[in-house]
Design an enzyme around this catalytic site. Sequence first.
Site, PDB file in Angstrom:
ATOM      1  N   ARG A  37       0.829  -1.216   0.000  1.00 16.85           N
ATOM      2  CA  ARG A  37       0.000   0.000   0.000  1.00 16.85           C
ATOM      3  C   ARG A  37       0.860   1.260   0.000  1.00 16.85           C
ATOM      4  O   ARG A  37       0.473   2.270  -0.566  1.00 16.85           O
ATOM      5  CB  ARG A  37      -0.927   0.004   1.216  1.00 16.85           C
ATOM      6  CG  ARG A  37      -2.062  -0.951   1.044  1.00 16.85           C
ATOM      7  CD  ARG A  37      -3.087  -0.797   2.108  1.00 16.85           C
ATOM      8  NE  ARG A  37      -4.280  -1.544   1.747  1.00 16.85           N
ATOM      9  CZ  ARG A  37      -5.276  -1.790   2.566  1.00 16.85           C
ATOM     10  NH1 ARG A  37      -5.253  -1.346   3.783  1.00 16.85           N
ATOM     11  NH2 ARG A  37      -6.309  -2.473   2.154  1.00 16.85           N
ATOM     12  N   LYS A 201     -20.438 -14.800   4.333  1.00 18.89           N
ATOM     13  CA  LYS A 201     -21.894 -14.708   4.473  1.00 18.89           C
ATOM     14  C   LYS A 201     -22.576 -14.048   3.285  1.00 18.89           C
ATOM     15  O   LYS A 201     -22.000 -13.182   2.627  1.00 18.89           O
ATOM     16  CB  LYS A 201     -22.228 -13.894   5.714  1.00 18.89           C
ATOM     17  CG  LYS A 201     -21.849 -14.588   6.987  1.00 18.89           C
ATOM     18  CD  LYS A 201     -22.242 -13.717   8.148  1.00 18.89           C
ATOM     19  CE  LYS A 201     -21.984 -14.421   9.468  1.00 18.89           C
ATOM     20  NZ  LYS A 201     -22.225 -13.514  10.587  1.00 18.89           N
ATOM     21  N   GLY A 354     -10.095  -7.525   0.376  1.00  9.95           N
ATOM     22  CA  GLY A 354      -8.850  -7.780   1.085  1.00  9.95           C
ATOM     23  C   GLY A 354      -8.508  -9.254   1.153  1.00  9.95           C
ATOM     24  O   GLY A 354      -7.369  -9.654   0.878  1.00  9.95           O
ATOM     25  N   GLY A 377     -14.050  -3.224   1.236  1.00 10.08           N
ATOM     26  CA  GLY A 377     -15.364  -2.598   1.397  1.00 10.08           C
ATOM     27  C   GLY A 377     -15.676  -1.640   0.263  1.00 10.08           C
ATOM     28  O   GLY A 377     -16.797  -1.615  -0.265  1.00 10.08           O
TER      29      GLY A 377
HETATM   30  P1  AMP Z   1     -15.708 -12.209   3.472  1.00  6.21           P
HETATM   31  O1  AMP Z   1     -15.049 -11.220   4.419  1.00  6.21           O
HETATM   32  O2  AMP Z   1     -17.189 -12.229   3.570  1.00  6.21           O
HETATM   33  O3  AMP Z   1     -15.179 -12.089   2.057  1.00  6.21           O
HETATM   34  O4  AMP Z   1     -15.300 -13.636   3.985  1.00  6.21           O
HETATM   35  C1  AMP Z   1     -13.981 -14.103   4.000  1.00  6.21           C
HETATM   36  C2  AMP Z   1     -13.937 -15.204   5.007  1.00  6.21           C
HETATM   37  O5  AMP Z   1     -14.848 -16.218   4.643  1.00  6.21           O
HETATM   38  C3  AMP Z   1     -12.600 -15.879   5.114  1.00  6.21           C
HETATM   39  O6  AMP Z   1     -12.025 -15.543   6.338  1.00  6.21           O
HETATM   40  C4  AMP Z   1     -12.929 -17.369   5.043  1.00  6.21           C
HETATM   41  O7  AMP Z   1     -12.296 -18.114   6.042  1.00  6.21           O
HETATM   42  C5  AMP Z   1     -14.420 -17.395   5.267  1.00  6.21           C
HETATM   43  N1  AMP Z   1     -15.059 -18.567   4.650  1.00  6.21           N
HETATM   44  C6  AMP Z   1     -14.952 -19.005   3.385  1.00  6.21           C
HETATM   45  N2  AMP Z   1     -15.620 -20.143   3.210  1.00  6.21           N
HETATM   46  C7  AMP Z   1     -16.187 -20.463   4.382  1.00  6.21           C
HETATM   47  C8  AMP Z   1     -17.008 -21.545   4.845  1.00  6.21           C
HETATM   48  N3  AMP Z   1     -17.362 -22.519   4.017  1.00  6.21           N
HETATM   49  N4  AMP Z   1     -17.401 -21.526   6.123  1.00  6.21           N
HETATM   50  C9  AMP Z   1     -17.033 -20.527   6.949  1.00  6.21           C
HETATM   51  N5  AMP Z   1     -16.270 -19.486   6.585  1.00  6.21           N
HETATM   52  C10 AMP Z   1     -15.842 -19.438   5.321  1.00  6.21           C
END
Ligand code: AMP
Length: 398
Positions: A37, A201, A354, A377
Amino acid sequence: MKLQEIKNIDIAGKKVFIRCDFNVPMDEYSNITDDRRIRSALNTIRYCIDNDCSIILASHFGRPKEPFEEKYSLKPIAKRLHTLLKQEIKMAKNVVQDDTLATASELQAGEILLLENLRYNPGETKNDEELASKLASMADVYINDAFGVSHRAHASVEGITKHFDINSKAAGFLLAKEIKFFHRIVHEPKRPFVSIVGGSKVSGKLEALYNLVPKVDKILIGGGMAFTFLKALGYEVGNSLVEEDLIPEAVKIMEEAKTLGVKFYLPVDVVAAEAFDAEAIAKLVTVQEIPKNWMGLDIGPATAQLFKLALNDANTILWNGPMGVYEMDKFLKGSTKVSHAVASSFATTVVGGGDTADLVRVTGDEDEMTFISTGGGASLELIEGKVLPGVKALVLED
Ligand code: AMP
């Protein structure tokens, strides 16, 4: 959308305030572990040096709970800037106290002053008018080069812009590049346009999904969010991550895709584990056969192959969110395979977020991607179709 860019305004010999994103990872000894960065801000800084500007740099770093918490000081950033630019960096003791304002006013052409962590001042995140006005008082020209915080209405990002007319404020090279890339990909992509969405999620990416479905030709869903969709289709997904309250939304998104003729892909097999643990016993199962108390933590090889096939004819790929819990080696394989497939495609490949940016570094595919966005974000909000508060003030025409 036409952005006011640094190269189109007169900065010669002026005092320039550059809002950077120096929020770099550091270890427990305050060693910078990845200075990407900082390096990506150098273009704009060097351009200002070449134009005989005196330069005030400002950034946030982490989330200090109290003013002047030492571990959030920007001193290590000043050191790294010194190493990279090979010139003295004057390190301010604070953000906008009198001594700092005095140093800023005495700054000579080519000299650089780095303010202390903007978040040492509680007014920063509150978009405090007094702070914005003090920051603005230091300079003739305002440059925003901090894509990662441009979705935040903070004093150094939004409030400050009100104190400069449109010919005295602009996007730096990095911000302009990020905004233009996303604008082009979301509004005029070369087709087929395929989006891969993963991560934990559905809730975090619901708006992005709603905005993407009408724009893409295919959408591939992986990561934890896939289980809410699978559950919505009637699969038993054991203890996998499911947002029950979002099942109706998941159904709506899939129906919308069907109506629009968008091809919607979900995992067909997963790596399931007994617990959310790097050492947990894991096995490969089809989505029809996830054992009751087990949870899916990665996509399986059949899904990776399916996604690879779906990516075959893509001309544009937008990827946000890992396919599994990539932080644990055991659940990294699915993301790695998808990363390699994206990297080896002939499409324009844009990686946002990220985690996903971090992931392609881990998989060694970083250099093969067309563009990796620095802001998670912020890139998500661009995909959602929003105008970022920090960018709004720099737009010449829509
Ligand atoms: P996000 O910040 O929503 O992009 O989520 C990224 C996070 O999703 C990472 O830290 C992953 O460990 C988590 N992740 C990916 N696949 C799964 C899963 N099947 N179950 C739980 N967490 C997950």
